[in-house]
Design a protein around this motif. Sequence first.
Motif, PDB file in Angstrom:
ATOM      1  N   GLU A   1      74.933  -7.428  48.680  1.00  0.00           N
ATOM      2  CA  GLU A   1      74.411  -6.943  49.963  1.00  0.00           C
ATOM      3  C   GLU A   1      73.193  -7.770  50.381  1.00  0.00           C
ATOM      4  OE1 GLU A   1      75.675  -4.700  51.870  1.00  0.00           O
ATOM      5  OE2 GLU A   1      76.572  -3.031  50.736  1.00  0.00           O
ATOM      6  N   ALA A   2      72.333  -8.046  49.422  1.00  0.00           N
ATOM      7  CA  ALA A   2      71.160  -8.861  49.734  1.00  0.00           C
ATOM      8  C   ALA A   2      71.595 -10.223  50.260  1.00  0.00           C
ATOM      9  CB  ALA A   2      70.294  -9.018  48.483  1.00  0.00           C
ATOM     10  N   GLY A   3      72.599 -10.812  49.626  1.00  0.00           N
ATOM     11  CA  GLY A   3      73.074 -12.113  50.079  1.00  0.00           C
ATOM     12  C   GLY A   3      73.655 -12.038  51.491  1.00  0.00           C
ATOM     13  N   ARG A   4      74.356 -10.982  51.775  1.00  0.00           N
ATOM     14  CA  ARG A   4      74.899 -10.844  53.125  1.00  0.00           C
ATOM     15  C   ARG A   4      73.776 -10.646  54.139  1.00  0.00           C
ATOM     16  NH1 ARG A   4      78.911  -5.979  54.788  1.00  0.00           N
ATOM     17  NH2 ARG A   4      77.209  -4.756  53.907  1.00  0.00           N
ATOM     18  N   HIS A   5      72.804  -9.817  53.741  1.00  0.00           N
ATOM     19  CA  HIS A   5      71.714  -9.524  54.663  1.00  0.00           C
ATOM     20  C   HIS A   5      70.944 -10.780  55.025  1.00  0.00           C
ATOM     21  CE1 HIS A   5      67.776  -7.743  55.896  1.00  0.00           C
ATOM     22  NE2 HIS A   5      68.587  -6.901  56.489  1.00  0.00           N
ATOM     23  N   ARG A   6      70.859 -11.700  54.076  1.00  0.00           N
ATOM     24  CA  ARG A   6      70.117 -12.930  54.352  1.00  0.00           C
ATOM     25  C   ARG A   6      71.004 -14.013  54.944  1.00  0.00           C
ATOM     26  NH1 ARG A   6      67.788 -12.935  48.595  1.00  0.00           N
ATOM     27  NH2 ARG A   6      66.720 -10.932  48.646  1.00  0.00           N
ATOM     28  N   GLY A   7      72.277 -13.698  55.139  1.00  0.00           N
ATOM     29  CA  GLY A   7      73.140 -14.650  55.825  1.00  0.00           C
ATOM     30  C   GLY A   7      73.816 -15.661  54.930  1.00  0.00           C
ATOM     31  N   TYR A   8      73.773 -15.447  53.636  1.00  0.00           N
ATOM     32  CA  TYR A   8      74.434 -16.398  52.730  1.00  0.00           C
ATOM     33  C   TYR A   8      75.915 -16.072  52.557  1.00  0.00           C
ATOM     34  CZ  TYR A   8      69.587 -17.309  51.473  1.00  0.00           C
ATOM     35  OH  TYR A   8      68.261 -17.594  51.514  1.00  0.00           O
ATOM     36  N   LEU A   9      76.229 -14.799  52.682  1.00  0.00           N
ATOM     37  CA  LEU A   9      77.603 -14.370  52.445  1.00  0.00           C
ATOM     38  C   LEU A   9      78.096 -13.583  53.656  1.00  0.00           C
ATOM     39  CD1 LEU A   9      77.185 -13.068  48.777  1.00  0.00           C
ATOM     40  CD2 LEU A   9      78.072 -15.292  49.507  1.00  0.00           C
ATOM     41  N   ARG A  10      79.432 -13.517  53.756  1.00  0.00           N
ATOM     42  CA  ARG A  10      80.030 -12.729  54.824  1.00  0.00           C
ATOM     43  C   ARG A  10      81.208 -11.940  54.248  1.00  0.00           C
ATOM     44  NH1 ARG A  10      80.493 -15.943  59.565  1.00  0.00           N
ATOM     45  NH2 ARG A  10      81.633 -17.356  58.199  1.00  0.00           N
ATOM     46  N   PHE A  11      81.124 -10.619  54.364  1.00  0.00           N
ATOM     47  CA  PHE A  11      82.216  -9.746  53.909  1.00  0.00           C
ATOM     48  C   PHE A  11      82.009  -8.379  54.531  1.00  0.00           C
ATOM     49  CE2 PHE A  11      78.866  -9.830  50.685  1.00  0.00           C
ATOM     50  CZ  PHE A  11      78.471  -8.502  50.684  1.00  0.00           C
ATOM     51  N   ASN A  12      83.059  -7.590  54.474  1.00  0.00           N
ATOM     52  CA  ASN A  12      82.974  -6.246  55.022  1.00  0.00           C
ATOM     53  C   ASN A  12      82.583  -5.233  53.958  1.00  0.00           C
ATOM     54  OD1 ASN A  12      83.689  -7.039  57.608  1.00  0.00           O
ATOM     55  ND2 ASN A  12      85.879  -6.953  57.107  1.00  0.00           N
ATOM     56  N   ASP A  13      83.325  -5.247  52.862  1.00  0.00           N
ATOM     57  CA  ASP A  13      83.137  -4.236  51.825  1.00  0.00           C
ATOM     58  C   ASP A  13      82.493  -4.886  50.617  1.00  0.00           C
ATOM     59  OD1 ASP A  13      83.213  -2.265  49.997  1.00  0.00           O
ATOM     60  OD2 ASP A  13      85.361  -1.827  50.168  1.00  0.00           O
ATOM     61  N   ALA A  14      81.301  -4.433  50.290  1.00  0.00           N
ATOM     62  CA  ALA A  14      80.588  -5.032  49.157  1.00  0.00           C
ATOM     63  C   ALA A  14      81.345  -4.794  47.867  1.00  0.00           C
ATOM     64  CB  ALA A  14      79.177  -4.455  49.057  1.00  0.00           C
ATOM     65  N   ASN A  15      81.948  -3.630  47.751  1.00  0.00           N
ATOM     66  CA  ASN A  15      82.670  -3.347  46.520  1.00  0.00           C
ATOM     67  C   ASN A  15      83.872  -4.284  46.356  1.00  0.00           C
ATOM     68  OD1 ASN A  15      82.838  -1.593  44.177  1.00  0.00           O
ATOM     69  ND2 ASN A  15      84.816  -0.982  45.049  1.00  0.00           N
ATOM     70  N   GLU A  16      84.579  -4.504  47.450  1.00  0.00           N
ATOM     71  CA  GLU A  16      85.721  -5.413  47.383  1.00  0.00           C
ATOM     72  C   GLU A  16      85.263  -6.817  47.017  1.00  0.00           C
ATOM     73  OE1 GLU A  16      87.968  -5.514  50.934  1.00  0.00           O
ATOM     74  OE2 GLU A  16      89.413  -6.972  50.173  1.00  0.00           O
ATOM     75  N   ALA A  17      84.167  -7.240  47.629  1.00  0.00           N
ATOM     76  CA  ALA A  17      83.655  -8.572  47.304  1.00  0.00           C
ATOM     77  C   ALA A  17      83.293  -8.662  45.827  1.00  0.00           C
ATOM     78  CB  ALA A  17      82.430  -8.882  48.168  1.00  0.00           C
ATOM     79  N   TYR A  18      82.681  -7.611  45.316  1.00  0.00           N
ATOM     80  CA  TYR A  18      82.327  -7.635  43.885  1.00  0.00           C
ATOM     81  C   TYR A  18      83.573  -7.729  43.019  1.00  0.00           C
ATOM     82  CZ  TYR A  18      81.596  -5.699  39.283  1.00  0.00           C
ATOM     83  OH  TYR A  18      81.633  -5.494  37.938  1.00  0.00           O
ATOM     84  N   GLN A  19      84.590  -6.982  43.383  1.00  0.00           N
ATOM     85  CA  GLN A  19      85.807  -7.029  42.573  1.00  0.00           C
ATOM     86  C   GLN A  19      86.421  -8.419  42.577  1.00  0.00           C
ATOM     87  OE1 GLN A  19      88.696  -4.051  42.536  1.00  0.00           O
ATOM     88  NE2 GLN A  19      87.264  -2.335  42.736  1.00  0.00           N
ATOM     89  N   VAL A  20      86.329  -9.102  43.710  1.00  0.00           N
ATOM     90  CA  VAL A  20      86.849 -10.470  43.745  1.00  0.00           C
ATOM     91  C   VAL A  20      86.033 -11.367  42.825  1.00  0.00           C
ATOM     92  CG1 VAL A  20      87.176 -12.491  45.188  1.00  0.00           C
ATOM     93  CG2 VAL A  20      87.833 -10.233  46.033  1.00  0.00           C
TER      94      VAL A  20
END
Lengths: 216, 216
Positions: free
Chosen positions: B152-171
């Motif tokens: 979430e921190a990475g998305r908030h700072r614009g490094y990552l893009r995803f909808n569901d943090a949990n799904e991203a973690y599972q990947v």
Amino acid sequence: MSLSAALNDQDFDDVEFTPRQEAVLECALGLLVDGGEKALTTAGLARKANCSKESLYKWFGDRDGLLAAVVAYQASKVHFPPESGATADGQTYRAHLIEFATELLAVLLGETSVALNRLSIGQSKREDSRLGRLLLVRGKYMIAAKARALLEAGRHRGYLRFNDANEAYQVLYGLAVRDVHIRLLLGDEASPAELDLKGQAETAVNRFYKLFGVSL
Amino acid sequence: MSLSAALNDQDFDDVEFTPRQEAVLECALGLLVDGGEKALTTAGLARKANCSKESLYKWFGDRDGLLAAVVAYQASKVHFPPESGATADGQTYRAHLIEFATELLAVLLGETSVALNRLSIGQSKREDSRLGRLLLVRGKYMIAAKARALLEAGRHRGYLRFNDANEAYQVLYGLAVRDVHIRLLLGDEASPAELDLKGQAETAVNRFYKLFGVSL
DNA sequence: AGATACGTGTACCGTACCGTACGGTACAAG
DNA sequence: CTTGTACCGTACGGTACGGTACACGTATCT
């Protein structure tokens, strides 16, 4: 030659079971699926399968042989369809990948697979884990071999680009399975989204193409 | 209040062990690591730990309570470092992700983790698997929560893009772990390449960025 | 019909292990 | 000195289960 002797010789390949034995092994699977390993006792199996303990020991040697036979029997049930569509365009090849991933998930999430994995893992100790090896060589390695062949075909036809087919397969496996398998083994339940095998397989293959697909 | 009572109440959180008890649990871990579950008998543990069986039952209730205590004790040993580097540029953030993946692999491939997972899985039956749940909530879920926060921190700072943090973690989990965990649980050995945790984590994060990183 | 082979059902043995009981020891508090 | 607490070491009961032996039934072959 007894089955236990065959097991000790690491040679469990050409073993066939009589229909009666298969019926007994099916009962054993049922006991394993709901009840775990401790539910599979020789007396209990003999009672449920209407056979005698003496026959069990005559057929399978000892309890370990029985467990090994259950694993081998279940593994003997998975068929490998002949190489699907040798001449396929990019779209159908991608569909084949999705179908493979779907079947992979279906196998791994099935309750019998979960039960057998639990059994084999529970038996595995530091060094010496015959059941685990049996499940690996008769289950995982076979699937991996098929997957590698499928991926090699895709590379040969220019749909995919990678160096090591095994590594590519492991990535596909990771994308499709994630942590669902281990969670199920630990007693967790799959979420509704995770039960949509087809959908999960599609997104996994989509991501796989992002990593290993040739440029659009 | 006995430990077994606490276990039955699903409330195992604020349990602390005395130093003596921790030493005994450490012995139990040793027995588990090399020998599996069947090697952990009350008499054997009492002998190895130089304690009496009566003390074991006084402390842990019964054998199940002992197993649960072992899992809880091991889980209590993993610390979560305070949110590392709140102000980080893209490079150090990526390094943090790699570090997280490395630690994840180190934990999962460790022999104590493997032993405890084997124990919990072996105990898990259809319905009712307390040890498995304990390991999930005290182990996997904690790690997943930390990972989600990091992503979430990475998305908030614009490094990552995803909808569901949990799904991203599972990947990310799938890319890093692949099938290595289950293979180890089944008694297989990790390949030399797979033992290079840092390298494995780097390639996993590289692929993760290919999927969820913002355009270069 | 008799013999051989195979399978069932049951009774039984040995063993491993959980759980408890009991005696003995060290130590701190009143 | 007494009392209470905590612990060790060991012995023992109860039980579950793996493995074996044996009596009985049934089918197939000669």
